[in-house]
Design a protein around this motif. Structure first.
Motif, short mmCIF file in Angstrom:
data_model
loop_
_atom_site.label_atom_id
_atom_site.label_comp_id
_atom_site.label_asym_id
_atom_site.label_seq_id
_atom_site.Cartn_x
_atom_site.Cartn_y
_atom_site.Cartn_z
N SER A 13 15.26 -18.32 86.23
CA SER A 13 15.89 -17.84 84.74
C SER A 13 14.50 -18.04 83.87
O SER A 13 13.32 -18.72 83.99
CB SER A 13 16.63 -19.02 84.34
OG SER A 13 16.94 -18.88 82.68
N ARG A 15 15.21 -17.50 80.50
CA ARG A 15 15.66 -18.35 79.08
C ARG A 15 14.66 -19.65 78.84
O ARG A 15 14.53 -20.62 79.61
CB ARG A 15 17.08 -18.74 79.57
CG ARG A 15 18.09 -18.76 78.28
CD ARG A 15 19.34 -18.72 78.68
NE ARG A 15 19.66 -20.09 79.38
CZ ARG A 15 19.93 -21.25 78.79
NH1 ARG A 15 20.17 -21.44 77.40
NH2 ARG A 15 20.17 -22.27 79.48
N SER A 18 16.44 -23.01 79.53
CA SER A 18 17.07 -22.95 80.80
C SER A 18 17.15 -24.40 81.38
O SER A 18 16.48 -25.39 81.38
CB SER A 18 16.02 -22.04 81.83
OG SER A 18 16.53 -22.49 83.10
N TRP A 19 18.56 -24.46 81.90
CA TRP A 19 18.79 -25.51 82.69
C TRP A 19 18.07 -25.81 83.82
O TRP A 19 17.66 -26.74 84.38
CB TRP A 19 20.52 -25.66 83.22
CG TRP A 19 21.30 -25.61 81.90
CD1 TRP A 19 22.26 -24.65 81.58
CD2 TRP A 19 21.62 -26.74 80.91
NE1 TRP A 19 23.06 -24.98 80.24
CE2 TRP A 19 22.65 -26.15 80.07
CE3 TRP A 19 21.18 -28.13 80.80
CZ2 TRP A 19 23.02 -27.16 79.02
CZ3 TRP A 19 21.73 -28.72 79.69
CH2 TRP A 19 22.63 -28.44 78.79
N ASN A 20 17.86 -24.77 84.51
CA ASN A 20 17.04 -24.82 85.77
C ASN A 20 15.78 -25.27 85.61
O ASN A 20 15.00 -25.84 86.43
CB ASN A 20 17.38 -23.63 86.51
CG ASN A 20 18.56 -23.33 87.11
OD1 ASN A 20 18.68 -23.64 88.32
ND2 ASN A 20 19.37 -22.41 86.52
N PRO A 83 19.27 -20.28 88.66
CA PRO A 83 20.65 -20.11 88.41
C PRO A 83 21.29 -19.00 89.44
O PRO A 83 20.43 -18.27 90.21
CB PRO A 83 20.82 -19.47 87.19
CG PRO A 83 19.47 -18.76 86.86
CD PRO A 83 18.57 -19.42 87.75
N GLU A 84 22.54 -18.97 89.51
CA GLU A 84 23.16 -17.54 90.04
C GLU A 84 23.67 -16.68 89.06
O GLU A 84 24.22 -17.14 88.09
CB GLU A 84 24.19 -18.06 91.15
CG GLU A 84 25.37 -18.71 90.74
CD GLU A 84 26.52 -18.85 91.75
OE1 GLU A 84 26.28 -19.32 92.87
OE2 GLU A 84 27.80 -19.02 91.39
N TYR A 85 23.32 -15.55 89.53
CA TYR A 85 23.93 -14.43 88.30
C TYR A 85 25.01 -13.73 89.31
O TYR A 85 24.49 -12.94 90.29
CB TYR A 85 22.75 -13.47 88.09
CG TYR A 85 21.99 -13.91 86.91
CD1 TYR A 85 22.18 -15.31 86.23
CD2 TYR A 85 21.13 -13.22 86.19
CE1 TYR A 85 21.27 -15.93 85.15
CE2 TYR A 85 20.14 -13.98 85.18
CZ TYR A 85 20.42 -15.15 84.80
OH TYR A 85 19.59 -15.52 83.64
N ASN A 86 26.25 -13.50 88.94
CA ASN A 86 27.26 -12.90 89.42
C ASN A 86 27.05 -13.18 91.03
O ASN A 86 26.98 -12.35 91.89
CB ASN A 86 27.19 -11.42 89.51
CG ASN A 86 27.52 -11.12 87.70
OD1 ASN A 86 28.36 -11.58 87.23
ND2 ASN A 86 26.34 -10.46 87.19
N SER A 87 27.15 -14.56 91.47
CA SER A 87 27.17 -15.10 92.76
C SER A 87 25.76 -14.96 93.66
O SER A 87 25.87 -14.92 94.72
CB SER A 87 28.30 -14.26 93.65
OG SER A 87 29.42 -14.01 92.69
N SER A 124 23.77 -25.09 87.44
CA SER A 124 24.98 -24.07 86.80
C SER A 124 25.80 -24.88 85.83
O SER A 124 26.03 -25.92 86.42
CB SER A 124 25.40 -23.14 87.70
OG SER A 124 26.57 -22.51 87.17
#
Ligand SMILES: Cc1cc2nc3c(=O)[nH]c(=O)nc-3n(C[C@H](O)[C@H](O)[C@H](O)COP(=O)(O)O)c2cc1C
Length: 196
Positions: A13, A15, A18-20, A83-87, A124
Protein backbone atom coordinates in the motif's frame (compact mmCIF):
# COMPACT_ATOMS: atom_id res chain seq x y z
CA UNK A 1 30.60 -13.80 12.96
CA UNK A 2 28.53 -14.41 9.82
CA UNK A 3 27.32 -11.37 7.87
CA UNK A 4 23.78 -10.48 8.95
CA UNK A 5 20.95 -11.29 6.55
CA UNK A 6 19.71 -8.12 4.82
CA UNK A 7 15.96 -7.78 4.49
CA UNK A 8 14.08 -5.25 2.40
CA UNK A 9 10.68 -4.66 4.02
CA UNK A 10 7.88 -2.83 2.25
CA UNK A 11 4.12 -2.58 2.09
CA UNK A 12 1.94 -3.12 -0.96
CA UNK A 13 0.00 0.00 0.00
CA UNK A 14 1.21 3.52 -0.73
CA UNK A 15 -1.27 5.11 1.70
CA UNK A 16 0.35 7.23 4.42
CA UNK A 17 -1.75 5.72 7.25
CA UNK A 18 -1.70 2.23 5.78
CA UNK A 19 -2.68 -0.59 8.13
CA UNK A 20 -0.26 -2.79 6.27
CA UNK A 21 2.62 -0.44 7.03
CA UNK A 22 1.75 -0.78 10.72
CA UNK A 23 1.51 -4.57 10.52
CA UNK A 24 4.78 -4.68 8.59
CA UNK A 25 6.52 -2.97 11.53
CA UNK A 26 5.49 -5.84 13.82
CA UNK A 27 6.84 -8.49 11.44
CA UNK A 28 10.03 -6.42 11.12
CA UNK A 29 10.48 -6.62 14.92
CA UNK A 30 10.74 -10.40 14.55
CA UNK A 31 13.34 -10.13 11.81
CA UNK A 32 15.42 -7.66 13.83
CA UNK A 33 15.22 -9.85 16.94
CA UNK A 34 16.47 -12.77 14.82
CA UNK A 35 19.57 -10.75 13.93
CA UNK A 36 18.75 -9.38 10.48
CA UNK A 37 19.53 -5.94 9.14
CA UNK A 38 16.26 -4.48 7.86
CA UNK A 39 15.69 -1.64 5.41
CA UNK A 40 12.11 -0.40 5.53
CA UNK A 41 11.10 1.03 2.17
CA UNK A 42 7.99 3.10 1.46
CA UNK A 43 7.00 2.50 -2.17
CA UNK A 44 5.40 5.95 -2.07
CA UNK A 45 8.96 7.34 -2.15
CA UNK A 46 9.59 5.57 -5.47
CA UNK A 47 6.77 6.72 -7.76
CA UNK A 48 6.99 4.85 -11.08
CA UNK A 49 4.95 5.23 -14.23
CA UNK A 50 2.62 2.38 -15.09
CA UNK A 51 4.67 -0.15 -17.02
CA UNK A 52 4.57 0.73 -20.69
CA UNK A 53 6.79 -1.02 -23.23
CA UNK A 54 7.02 2.22 -25.22
CA UNK A 55 8.51 4.08 -22.22
CA UNK A 56 10.97 1.23 -21.76
CA UNK A 57 11.97 1.28 -25.44
CA UNK A 58 12.35 5.06 -25.57
CA UNK A 59 13.90 5.76 -22.16
CA UNK A 60 14.79 2.43 -20.55
CA UNK A 61 13.78 1.51 -17.02
CA UNK A 62 12.69 4.69 -15.14
CA UNK A 63 15.02 6.10 -12.46
CA UNK A 64 12.75 5.21 -9.51
CA UNK A 65 12.32 1.66 -10.79
CA UNK A 66 16.11 1.41 -11.08
CA UNK A 67 16.36 2.52 -7.43
CA UNK A 68 13.89 -0.18 -6.47
CA UNK A 69 15.86 -2.75 -8.43
CA UNK A 70 19.13 -1.71 -6.78
CA UNK A 71 17.55 -2.07 -3.34
CA UNK A 72 16.20 -5.50 -4.20
CA UNK A 73 19.58 -6.65 -5.48
CA UNK A 74 21.42 -5.41 -2.40
CA UNK A 75 19.19 -7.37 -0.02
CA UNK A 76 18.90 -11.11 0.57
CA UNK A 77 15.19 -11.29 1.29
CA UNK A 78 11.92 -9.40 1.10
CA UNK A 79 9.31 -8.94 3.81
CA UNK A 80 6.08 -7.72 2.26
CA UNK A 81 2.82 -6.63 3.91
CA UNK A 82 0.05 -6.10 1.43
CA UNK A 83 -3.64 -5.33 1.30
CA UNK A 84 -5.83 -6.99 -1.29
CA UNK A 85 -7.47 -4.81 -3.90
CA UNK A 86 -10.47 -6.47 -5.50
CA UNK A 87 -9.33 -9.86 -4.24
CA UNK A 88 -5.79 -9.59 -5.54
CA UNK A 89 -2.43 -7.79 -5.55
CA UNK A 90 -2.60 -3.95 -5.47
CA UNK A 91 -1.68 -2.36 -8.79
CA UNK A 92 1.18 -0.28 -7.37
CA UNK A 93 2.94 -3.33 -6.00
CA UNK A 94 2.37 -5.33 -9.19
CA UNK A 95 3.70 -2.41 -11.22
CA UNK A 96 6.88 -2.18 -9.13
CA UNK A 97 7.41 -5.94 -9.53
CA UNK A 98 6.79 -5.68 -13.28
CA UNK A 99 9.44 -2.98 -13.69
CA UNK A 100 11.87 -4.90 -11.46
CA UNK A 101 11.45 -7.98 -13.62
CA UNK A 102 12.74 -6.17 -16.71
CA UNK A 103 16.26 -7.22 -17.62
CA UNK A 104 18.67 -4.38 -18.41
CA UNK A 105 21.75 -4.79 -20.64
CA UNK A 106 24.18 -5.23 -17.73
CA UNK A 107 22.01 -7.73 -15.86
CA UNK A 108 21.38 -11.45 -15.65
CA UNK A 109 17.73 -12.50 -16.09
CA UNK A 110 15.60 -11.95 -12.97
CA UNK A 111 18.58 -10.40 -11.18
CA UNK A 112 16.30 -8.83 -8.54
CA UNK A 113 14.51 -12.07 -7.74
CA UNK A 114 16.59 -15.19 -8.35
CA UNK A 115 17.91 -16.80 -5.13
CA UNK A 116 15.97 -14.34 -2.95
CA UNK A 117 13.61 -15.39 -0.17
CA UNK A 118 10.33 -13.69 0.71
CA UNK A 119 7.74 -13.70 3.46
CA UNK A 120 4.24 -12.30 3.13
CA UNK A 121 1.75 -10.84 5.58
CA UNK A 122 -1.44 -8.91 4.98
CA UNK A 123 -4.06 -6.82 6.72
CA UNK A 124 -7.53 -5.64 5.88
CA UNK A 125 -10.54 -4.18 7.66
CA UNK A 126 -12.42 -7.05 5.99
CA UNK A 127 -13.07 -10.56 7.27
CA UNK A 128 -10.42 -12.26 5.10
CA UNK A 129 -7.53 -10.03 6.18
CA UNK A 130 -6.29 -9.60 2.61
CA UNK A 131 -5.26 -13.25 2.28
CA UNK A 132 -6.26 -13.38 -1.38
CA UNK A 133 -3.56 -10.84 -2.27
CA UNK A 134 -1.00 -13.15 -0.68
CA UNK A 135 -2.09 -16.02 -2.93
CA UNK A 136 -1.50 -13.80 -5.96
CA UNK A 137 1.82 -12.37 -4.68
CA UNK A 138 3.06 -15.87 -3.79
CA UNK A 139 2.36 -17.08 -7.31
CA UNK A 140 3.98 -14.06 -8.96
CA UNK A 141 7.15 -14.18 -6.83
CA UNK A 142 7.45 -17.96 -7.13
CA UNK A 143 7.33 -17.65 -10.92
CA UNK A 144 10.11 -15.07 -10.65
CA UNK A 145 12.26 -17.69 -8.84
CA UNK A 146 11.81 -16.26 -5.34
CA UNK A 147 11.50 -18.81 -2.54
CA UNK A 148 8.37 -17.69 -0.68
CA UNK A 149 8.26 -19.25 2.78
CA UNK A 150 5.02 -21.01 3.72
CA UNK A 151 4.53 -19.09 6.96
CA UNK A 152 2.19 -16.14 6.49
CA UNK A 153 -0.27 -14.17 8.60
CA UNK A 154 -3.36 -12.19 7.57
CA UNK A 155 -4.78 -9.74 10.10
CA UNK A 156 -8.55 -9.49 9.64
CA UNK A 157 -10.60 -6.54 10.94
CA UNK A 158 -7.30 -4.73 11.35
CA UNK A 159 -8.99 -1.41 12.26
CA UNK A 160 -10.24 -3.14 15.44
CA UNK A 161 -7.17 -5.31 15.97
CA UNK A 162 -4.63 -2.46 16.31
CA UNK A 163 -4.69 0.21 19.01
CA UNK A 164 -3.88 3.90 18.39
CA UNK A 165 -0.15 3.21 18.80
CA UNK A 166 -0.18 0.49 16.15
CA UNK A 167 0.10 -2.25 18.77
CA UNK A 168 -1.87 -5.44 18.11
CA UNK A 169 -4.26 -5.95 21.00
CA UNK A 170 -3.93 -9.73 20.68
CA UNK A 171 -0.33 -10.50 21.70
CA UNK A 172 -0.52 -14.00 20.18
CA UNK A 173 -1.33 -12.44 16.78
CA UNK A 174 1.58 -10.03 17.22
CA UNK A 175 3.87 -12.94 18.02
CA UNK A 176 2.71 -14.85 14.95
CA UNK A 177 3.64 -11.80 12.83
CA UNK A 178 7.05 -11.58 14.53
CA UNK A 179 7.48 -15.31 13.90
CA UNK A 180 7.05 -14.74 10.17
CA UNK A 181 9.87 -12.17 10.26
CA UNK A 182 12.08 -14.48 12.32
CA UNK A 183 11.38 -17.48 10.08
CA UNK A 184 12.32 -15.44 7.02
CA UNK A 185 15.71 -14.77 8.60
CA UNK A 186 16.21 -18.44 9.53
CA UNK A 187 15.34 -19.74 6.06
CA UNK A 188 17.47 -17.09 4.34
CA UNK A 189 20.42 -17.95 6.59
CA UNK A 190 20.00 -21.66 5.86
CA UNK A 191 19.93 -20.97 2.13
CA UNK A 192 23.04 -18.79 2.39
CA UNK A 193 24.86 -21.69 4.10
CA UNK A 194 23.85 -24.10 1.31
CA UNK A 195 25.04 -21.62 -1.34
CA UNK A 196 28.29 -21.27 0.58
C1 LIG B 1 -9.36 -0.43 -5.01
C2 LIG B 1 -9.60 -1.09 -3.69
C3 LIG B 1 -10.03 -2.40 -3.66
C4 LIG B 1 -10.22 -3.05 -2.45
N1 LIG B 1 -10.57 -4.37 -2.43
C5 LIG B 1 -10.58 -5.05 -1.26
C6 LIG B 1 -10.77 -6.46 -1.24
O1 LIG B 1 -10.93 -7.12 -2.24
N2 LIG B 1 -10.74 -7.08 -0.04
C7 LIG B 1 -10.54 -6.40 1.13
O2 LIG B 1 -10.50 -7.02 2.19
N3 LIG B 1 -10.38 -5.05 1.14
C8 LIG B 1 -10.39 -4.37 -0.03
N4 LIG B 1 -10.18 -3.03 -0.05
C9 LIG B 1 -10.08 -2.32 1.22
C10 LIG B 1 -8.66 -2.33 1.74
O3 LIG B 1 -8.42 -3.54 2.41
C11 LIG B 1 -8.49 -1.16 2.70
O4 LIG B 1 -8.62 0.05 1.99
C12 LIG B 1 -7.17 -1.23 3.41
O5 LIG B 1 -7.16 -0.26 4.42
C13 LIG B 1 -6.03 -1.02 2.44
O6 LIG B 1 -4.81 -1.30 3.09
P1 LIG B 1 -3.91 -0.16 3.75
O7 LIG B 1 -4.63 0.31 4.98
O8 LIG B 1 -2.63 -0.85 4.07
O9 LIG B 1 -3.77 0.96 2.74
C14 LIG B 1 -10.01 -2.35 -1.24
C15 LIG B 1 -9.58 -1.01 -1.29
C16 LIG B 1 -9.36 -0.40 -2.49
C17 LIG B 1 -8.84 1.02 -2.50
Amino acid sequence: MATPIRILAFAGSLRRDSWNKKVLKIAVEGALAAGAEVTVLDLKDLPMPVYDGDIETAEGVPAKAKEFKALMKSHDAFLIASPEYNSSIPGGLKNAIDWASRQEPDEKPLACFKDKVAALVSASPGALGGVRSLMAIRLILSNLMVLVIPEQVSVMKVHEALDDQGVLKDERRAQSLRNVGARLVAVTQALARVKG
